[in-house]
Design a protein around this motif. Structure first.
Motif, PDB file in Angstrom:
ATOM      1  N   UNK A  94       0.853  -1.123  -0.216  1.00 11.28           N
ATOM      2  CA  UNK A  94       0.168   0.154  -0.097  1.00 11.28           C
ATOM      3  C   UNK A  94       0.900   1.267   0.115  1.00 11.28           C
ATOM      4  N   UNK A 126       0.644   4.347  -2.573  1.00 10.60           N
ATOM      5  CA  UNK A 126       0.498   5.714  -1.950  1.00 10.60           C
ATOM      6  C   UNK A 126       1.582   6.564  -2.679  1.00 10.60           C
ATOM      7  N   UNK A 136      -8.200   7.876  -0.897  1.00 13.42           N
ATOM      8  CA  UNK A 136      -8.098   6.619  -0.576  1.00 13.42           C
ATOM      9  C   UNK A 136      -7.371   6.247   0.558  1.00 13.42           C
ATOM     10  N   UNK A 137      -6.310   7.143   0.981  1.00 12.57           N
ATOM     11  CA  UNK A 137      -5.360   6.721   2.086  1.00 12.57           C
ATOM     12  C   UNK A 137      -5.538   7.749   3.153  1.00 12.57           C
ATOM     13  N   UNK A 138      -6.363   8.791   2.817  1.00 13.13           N
ATOM     14  CA  UNK A 138      -6.528   9.966   3.989  1.00 13.13           C
ATOM     15  C   UNK A 138      -7.947   9.673   4.441  1.00 13.13           C
ATOM     16  N   UNK A 139      -8.882   9.656   3.437  1.00 12.74           N
ATOM     17  CA  UNK A 139     -10.243  10.013   3.977  1.00 12.74           C
ATOM     18  C   UNK A 139     -11.211   8.839   2.970  1.00 12.74           C
ATOM     19  N   UNK A 140     -10.957   7.560   3.141  1.00 16.57           N
ATOM     20  CA  UNK A 140     -11.686   6.790   2.434  1.00 16.57           C
ATOM     21  C   UNK A 140     -13.348   6.811   2.627  1.00 16.57           C
ATOM     22  N   UNK A 189     -11.386   1.519   4.228  1.00 14.53           N
ATOM     23  CA  UNK A 189     -10.762   2.277   5.686  1.00 14.53           C
ATOM     24  C   UNK A 189     -10.169   0.726   6.317  1.00 14.53           C
ATOM     25  N   UNK A 201      -6.905  -0.548   4.439  1.00 10.61           N
ATOM     26  CA  UNK A 201      -5.679   0.287   4.343  1.00 10.61           C
ATOM     27  C   UNK A 201      -5.194   0.572   5.870  1.00 10.61           C
ATOM     28  N   UNK A 202      -5.998   0.601   6.709  1.00  6.89           N
ATOM     29  CA  UNK A 202      -5.460   0.764   8.147  1.00  6.89           C
ATOM     30  C   UNK A 202      -5.138  -0.752   8.947  1.00  6.89           C
ATOM     31  N   UNK A 203      -5.031  -1.698   8.042  1.00  2.87           N
ATOM     32  CA  UNK A 203      -4.799  -3.146   8.604  1.00  2.87           C
ATOM     33  C   UNK A 203      -5.590  -3.907   9.328  1.00  2.87           C
ATOM     34  N   UNK A 204      -6.950  -3.214   9.443  1.00  2.00           N
ATOM     35  CA  UNK A 204      -8.138  -3.945  10.260  1.00  2.00           C
ATOM     36  C   UNK A 204      -8.831  -5.073   9.702  1.00  2.00           C
TER      37      UNK A 204
END
Lengths: 221, 275
Positions: free
Chosen positions: B230, B234, B257-261, B267, B270-273
């Motif tokens: 990712x 980015x 996509x990487x700041x405010x999906x 979300x 990209x945050x690994x959850x």
């Protein structure tokens, strides 16, 4: 909970600990002015170093997370918001110190009528500080917007208070030093409100991903 | 370069508002898919993908393994046609031209591809790059030499290989082999280049070289890159699409996509959850 989430929680916890110290400093500095309490004023001066130290520690933690975790989306917004809120809190701490110094200067001065405005303004400002921090804790965009709405009221109160104090000084030239101190107290309160507004804007970015700084028309969306 | 800057800016503005990109004939999209379905036998791997790939930009496709991103990439030059029992439904346009109606070798010339593992031919460095040109009838020696040099320069490999052009391509390092494959793809001047995890086998220095190359190439060539990394998406992509279970969940400017999906699935990924 993942390790990274624990680290984010630690960042939030440290930021809130600093916020609690700054809130207390603001409250004590204003109380020191109103009640002419030397001990309270000196306690604000004493706590400044600790607040500064916390600012450095929080920056270090946040920058470390940016460098090592490469956060994205909500995590990225949380960490960047924390960095900015951290700076605002430290400045608010400095402003509380300024007020405490004026409180010491005003210890021997007689009370004047204009001082009755200060509890009113400080009540509004402290409410803004509290709401902006609650908005951060609860990621509450509506509460953050209510802080933005209060900023104009504080500006108006400051303006009215200045007029009143200037008028008082014109009539009582022997009280000019006291009047200048009080104008400075109100100016510092108004700047604390500005920093609360910054925090509320950061909360809106954190929650909604929108940057409302310098865009009044976007604040209510 | 055919990029229509103002149209691209308009697309970016639309995306800022969170409006998903709709395929539209008048956009400056190099490739447009509309309601694209894809099947491996009875298994439906892609579900109604509608996506416009903007001209002269880098578009990254991200998502967990098996999400369909590589399958989607392979539809863009019909690479899947070598796989038995595969079938694509829907429409794909290349510069507003029906991609399914383009003769296959002409399509592959216009839309090049570079794979996860570098796959140079067992030939010299020169012959690898000249291969596509010769197949396409460029036999003139001077023209060939000029084109090979130009392609190697575009692939940022020339300085490293100019004194050993007739050595085996296998003598190169992994990163150099991958850039050689990019040079080989560039030799026939493709309009678009598809990169399928081009850096997954490379070390950070070789990866950085490829990423720098991608950023330079987009001035003359539309690029679509599939990546599991990712941070790479980015770093290099102007636009990013997130795929999940064969569906395009979200497509937008990479920054968004990487700041405010907009989508929770994006979300979480990209945050690994995720999962």
């Amino acid at each position: 909970m993942r390790y990274f989430e624990e680290e984010l929680e630690r960042l939030k916890t440290q930021l809130l600990a600093m916020a609690a110290m700054v809130e207390a400093a603001i409250y004590r500095s204003i109380t020191a002015v109103v009640q002419k309490d030397q001990t309270l004023a000196q306690s604000v001066l004493r706590d400044e170093a600790r607040i500064n130290q916390m600012e450095v520690e929080i920056d270090d933690l946040a920058i470390g997370l940016l460098a090592l975790r490469q956060p994205m989306a909500g995590d990225l917004r949380l960490i960047t918001a924390a960095l900015k809120i951290n700076t605002d809190l430290e400045r608010m701490g400095d402003l509380a110190v300024n007020i405490a110094q004026r409180a010491l200067s005003l210890l021997d001065a007689p009370s004047i009528k204009a001082m009755i405005d200060i509890p009113h303004i400080s009540g509004l400002v402290q409410s803004m500080v509290r709401k902006s921090l609650d908005a951060f804790v609860h990621k509450d965009a509506d509460l953050a917007r209510s802080v933005l709405a209060s900023d104009d009221a504080v500006d108006d109160l400051r303006s009215a208070s200045n007029h009143e104090l200037i008028s008082f000084m014109e009539k009582n030239p022997q009280s000019i030093r006291q009047g200048v101190d009080l104008i400075a107290v109100v100016r510092n309160l108004e700047r604390i409100a500005d920093h609360s507004t910054n925090i509320a804007e950061d909360v809106l970015f954190l929650v909604k991903g929108v940057d409302v700084r310098h865009h009044a028309e976007m604040r209510q969306e | 370069m055919s990029t229509n800057v103002s149209t691209l800016q308009n697309l970016a503005i639309d995306m800022q508002k969170g409006v998903p990109m709709k395929p539209a004939a008048e956009t400056s999209a190099k490739l447009v898919t509309t309601d694209l379905n894809f099947y491996y036998g009875k298994f439906k791997a892609l579900h109604g993908i509608s996506l416009s790939v903007p001209t002269g930009a880098v578009t990254a496709l991200i998502g967990p393994s098996g999400c369909g991103k590589s399958t989607f990439l392979r539809t863009l030059n019909r690479m899947y046609e070598t796989v038995p029992l595969t079938r694509a439904e829907g429409a794909i346009l290349l510069d507003n031209e029906d991609l399914f109606a383009i003769e296959l070798s002409a399509l592959r010339r216009r839309v090049g591809m570079v794979f996860q593992r570098s796959n140079p031919f067992p030939k010299s460095i020169f012959d690898n790059v000249a291969y596509g040109l010769r197949v396409n009838g460029f036999a003139n020696k001077a023209t060939l030499q000029e084109s090979v040099e130009q392609s190697l320069r575009r692939a940022a490999l020339w300085d490293e290989v100019k004194d050993k052009l007739h050595e085996s391509a296998y003598s190169l390092s992994g990163g150099q082999q991958q850039r050689l494959c990019i040079a080989r793809a560039l030799a026939v001047n493709p309009e678009a280049l598809l990169l399928d995890e081009p850096c997954s086998a490379l070390d950070p220095i070789a990866t950085a070289k490829i990423e720098e190359l991608i950023l330079h190439l987009k001035r003359t060539c539309t690029i679509v890159i599939v990546t599991h990394n990712m941070q790479q998406a980015a770093r290099v992509a102007d636009y990013t699409g997130f795929f999940l279970l064969g569906k395009l969940i979200e497509f937008n400017a990479t920054k968004i996509i990487f700041q405010t999906p907009a989508q929770k699935e994006t979300e979480d990924y990209v945050t690994g959850r995720f999962g």
